[in-house]
Design an enzyme around this catalytic site. Structure first.
Site, mmCIF file in Angstrom:
data_model
loop_
_atom_site.group_PDB
_atom_site.id
_atom_site.type_symbol
_atom_site.label_atom_id
_atom_site.label_comp_id
_atom_site.label_asym_id
_atom_site.label_seq_id
_atom_site.Cartn_x
_atom_site.Cartn_y
_atom_site.Cartn_z
ATOM 1 N N ASP A 181 -5.854 1.253 6.558
ATOM 2 C CA ASP A 181 -6.003 0.011 7.324
ATOM 3 C C ASP A 181 -7.330 -0.679 7.057
ATOM 4 O OD1 ASP A 181 -3.503 0.066 8.380
ATOM 5 O OD2 ASP A 181 -4.062 1.082 10.213
ATOM 6 N N ARG A 233 0.819 -1.195 0.000
ATOM 7 C CA ARG A 233 0.000 0.000 0.000
ATOM 8 C C ARG A 233 0.864 1.261 0.000
ATOM 9 N NH1 ARG A 233 -3.097 0.270 5.066
ATOM 10 N NH2 ARG A 233 -1.176 -0.549 5.944
ATOM 11 N N ARG A 258 -0.444 8.169 12.125
ATOM 12 C CA ARG A 258 -1.804 8.049 12.626
ATOM 13 C C ARG A 258 -1.953 8.767 13.962
ATOM 14 N NH1 ARG A 258 -2.133 2.555 10.825
ATOM 15 N NH2 ARG A 258 -0.833 2.401 8.985
ATOM 16 N N ASP A 317 -5.238 4.054 16.029
ATOM 17 C CA ASP A 317 -4.089 3.719 15.190
ATOM 18 C C ASP A 317 -4.508 3.408 13.759
ATOM 19 O OD1 ASP A 317 -5.330 1.384 16.030
ATOM 20 O OD2 ASP A 317 -3.504 0.184 15.849
ATOM 21 N N ASN A 318 -5.806 3.493 13.485
ATOM 22 C CA ASN A 318 -6.302 3.309 12.118
ATOM 23 C C ASN A 318 -6.823 4.619 11.533
ATOM 24 O OD1 ASN A 318 -5.708 0.589 12.187
ATOM 25 N ND2 ASN A 318 -7.776 -0.028 12.787
#
Length: 348
Positions: free
Chosen positions: A120, A34, A41, A110-111
């Site tokens: 994510d 990706r 984040r 964290d996403n």
């Protein structure tokens, strides 16, 4: 997602492996590479804050401003200005999710990208039958990440981010930063919703938004278990207000829909927009194709047998989801009974 106009990380390449990966069951492995404008984040700032590492936190803040928000240096309070832009970008992203019926499935801090890009991808999904309480993630036992909860979870995550900056900004400044979230999200969502309906709305005339009008439609969609994507696509194809049979044929209880359509016609007439031209614009807004879970499963099963044609066909239409693609018409169909309401996992 990018083809749908939603800010997102991108897929650079995908390759498979003969080595088995053990998840719910042994499966052939695969790797997706990706790319994104950044992989920083909310959680990165929390990490240094809760580990009581102020020097590292300051280094991360300086790096973030210098590389992604350099224009904020001209502001009297560059950190506050950066956070306002993070808040607004997040609001715009989630408004896009809501308008298209996309559920992220695991909105941990964290996403969440600082640039408001969708990252994510795991137990995500596109809502099929209209149901804001639908859960895409089979491990989300309490329904924290349902479609209707995403805006509030987004605000929760931003509150967590603000906590990590509590040593850099006064409480009143942090509250002021967060105050940008709700109006930005609501205004953008309403604009996108009216655009899906072929109606005009922007920040200058947001008072035109008819909450009850939209609520009535959503109630009908839910009662009738209508496919969210296909309903708006059908509505987009109407070029004559005197012929609404294609919409009425979608419902069992025709009277509520007929009443709503009467209101709809009146609103369209008040704007004095040509129905043919409006249809053209609506077809550019309401996709014909979305990544339905059962289609992804078919592509996976075929690939496991060495047949990549279903994958390529699906990828092709998803890259231009607003086009008709008559040769792939079946990829726009409602899911079969066995595939309705599929839930996936982080390891799917």
């Amino acid at each position: 997602m990018t083809a749908l106009g939603i800010p997102s990380s991108r897929s650079l390449c995908l390759f498979d492996s003969n080595q088995a990966v053990y998840r719910e069951k042994p499966e052939p492995g695969a790797m997706l590479l990706r790319t994104a404008k950044t992989h920083i984040r909310f959680g990165h700032f929390e990490y240094f804050f809760y580990r009581k590492q102020p020097e590292q936190l300051q280094t991360l803040i300086d790096f973030t401003i210098d590389n992604y928000f350099p224009h904020c240096r001209a502001n009297s309070n560059p950190i506050k200005q950066m956070l306002i832009e993070v808040v607004e970008a997040t609001a715009l992203m989630i408004a896009h999710w809501q308008s298209i019926g996309f559920q992220h499935g695991v909105m941990n801090t964290d996403n969440m990208s600082i640039l408001g890009e969708t990252i994510d991808y795991g137990p995500y999904g596109f809502m099929e039958n209209y149901d804001p309480t639908w859960i895409a993630n089979h491990s989300d036992y309490e329904g924290r990440y349902t479609l209707e909860n995403q805006p509030s979870v987004g605000l929760w995550n931003l509150n967590c981010l603000m906590r990590a900056f509590s040593g850099h900004l006064a409480k009143d400044d942090l509250i002021d930063v967060l105050s940008h979230y709700e109006p930005k999200l609501i205004t953008h969502y309403r604009t996108l919703t009216y655009k899906k309906l072929g109606l005009s709305l922007d920040e200058k005339n947001s008072e035109k938004y008819d909450i009850e009008f939209v609520r009535e439609l959503n109630q009908i969609l839910k009662r009738e278990s209508l496919d969210y994507t296909l309903f708006f696509r059908i509505l987009s194809n109407i070029e004559n207000p005197n012929d609404l049979s294609t919409v009425l044929d979608e419902v069992v209880d025709r009277e509520p829909m007929a009443q709503w359509l009467s209101q709809y016609i009146l609103k369209r007439e008040q704007e004095n927009v040509d129905w043919h031209n409006s249809s053209i614009e609506m077809l550019k807004t309401n996709p014909k194709f979305i990544l339905r879970n059962y289609l992804a499963q078919h592509a996976i099963e075929a690939a496991e047998q060495g047949n990549y044609l279903p994958f390529r066909r699906l990828l092709y239409v998803l890259q231009t989801p607003f086009e008709e693609h008559p040769e792939s018409e079946e990829l726009s169909f409602r899911p079969p009974e066995w595939a309705k309401g599929l839930e996936v996992s982080c390891s799917s």
